[in-house]
Design an enzyme around this catalytic site. Structure first.
Site, mmCIF file in Angstrom:
data_model
loop_
_atom_site.group_PDB
_atom_site.id
_atom_site.type_symbol
_atom_site.label_atom_id
_atom_site.label_comp_id
_atom_site.label_asym_id
_atom_site.label_seq_id
_atom_site.Cartn_x
_atom_site.Cartn_y
_atom_site.Cartn_z
ATOM 1 N N CYS A 82 80.389 -17.716 37.658
ATOM 2 C CA CYS A 82 80.170 -16.883 38.840
ATOM 3 C C CYS A 82 78.866 -17.291 39.537
ATOM 4 O O CYS A 82 78.735 -18.421 39.981
ATOM 5 C CB CYS A 82 80.227 -15.407 38.468
ATOM 6 N N HIS A 197 85.754 -15.383 36.641
ATOM 7 C CA HIS A 197 85.235 -14.965 35.338
ATOM 8 C C HIS A 197 86.253 -15.300 34.245
ATOM 9 O O HIS A 197 87.241 -14.583 34.084
ATOM 10 C CB HIS A 197 84.957 -13.462 35.335
ATOM 11 N N GLU A 199 85.972 -14.828 31.163
ATOM 12 C CA GLU A 199 85.968 -13.753 30.160
ATOM 13 C C GLU A 199 86.799 -12.557 30.600
ATOM 14 O O GLU A 199 87.062 -11.653 29.798
ATOM 15 C CB GLU A 199 84.530 -13.325 29.848
#
Length: 215
Positions: A82, A197, A199
Site C-alpha cells: 500500500c 493489501h 493480507e
C-alpha cells in the site's frame, strides 16, 4: 523450518494483520523499530497506511529511509504494501508534492474521480478488484504473481492515490477502475510491491506471501 521476515515498524501500518498473514504462511516475523536492524534482514516487508506525507516523514525521521535504500541495494527481497509501495517512488502529489525514497522512478498520482467516459466515480477506490496485465503485456511467470496468469485474480484495495511508474518495465499488474488502468503491483528484480493489501485478499493474497517467502 520457518522463513524469517523483518517487518518495519515506523508507526504507520496495521502490523498485526500483516504479521498474521506471514505467520499463517509459515514465516517467523521479526518486527523492528530500530533502522540498524534492517541490515541483518533476509527479507524485508515495508507496510503503510494513511497519507503519503505522514508515512514518509515517519520513515525519514526514524532513520528508516537510508536503511531501506541500503537494503534494496543488496538485492535481497523486499515487499512494499500500500503506502509502503508508494514511498518507494520519487514523489507523491497527495496534498502537495512530497519526496519519496526515490528507489523507483515515477510519481504517485490521484486515482481519477471520473470514469473514462466522464461519469463521476467514488474515490477512494475501496473493495475487491481484478488484476490484469499492464499494457506492456508483461508475463507473470517467475514474478510475485507467478501462477495467476489468465485468472484475473481479485484482491482488496483501499486507496485514493496510486503510483505511476516512469519505467513501464517496473509495472507488474494493473487493475481497471472506471476504465482507467491503475498500477496495482510493481516488481524490479527482488523489489516487489503491491498497492492492494495481500493480507486482506484471501487465498490470492496469501499466495503472494508464499511466493515472496520462496524468493
Amino acid at each position: 523450518m520457518s522463513k524469517r521476515i523483518t517487518l518495519v515498524d515506523y508507526g504507520m501500518a496495521n502490523l498485526l494483520n500483516v504479521a498474521r498473514a506471514f505467520e499463517h504462511c509459515g514465516a517467523e516475523v521479526r518486527v523492528v523499530e530500530d533502522p540498524k536492524s534492517v541490515a541483518s534482514a533476509g527479507r524485508l516487508v515495508v507496510p503503510g497506511v494513511g497519507a503519503f506525507k505522514d508515512c514518509i516523514d515517519e520513515v525519514n525521521s526514524r532513520g528508516f529511509g537510508d536503511a531501506i535504500r541500503d537494503f534494496v541495494a543488496t538485492g535481497r527481497p523486499i515487499f512494499g504494501i500500500c503506502v509502503g509501495m508508494q514511498i518507494l517512488f520519487d514523489v507523491s502529489e497527495e496534498f502537495g508534492e512530497h519526496k519519496g525514497l526515490g528507489i523507483l522512478p515515477g510519481r504517485v498520482r490521484a486515482v481519477p474521480n471520473r470514469t473514462v467516459s466522464g461519469e463521476p466515480q467514488r474515490v477512494p477506490h475501496i473493495g475487491w478488484n481484478h488484476l490484469v496485465r499492464p499494457a506492456t503485456g508483461r508475463n507473470w511467470r517467475g514474478t510475485l504473481l507467478d501462477g495467476l496468469d489468465g485468472k484475473r485474480p481479485a484482491v482488496y484495495f483501499v486507496h485514493s492515490f496510486a503510483a505511476d511508474p516512469a519505467d513501464p518495465t517496473d509495472r507488474l499488474a494493473d487493475c481497471l477502475y472506471g476504465g482507467h488502468a491503475i498500477c496495482a503491483a510493481v516488481q524490479r528484480g527482488n523489489l516487489m510491491a503491491t498497492q492492494f493489501h495481500p493480507e486482506r485478499s484471501g487465498e490470492t493474497g496469501l499466495s503472494l506471501v508464499r511466493r515472496f517467502l520462496d524468493v
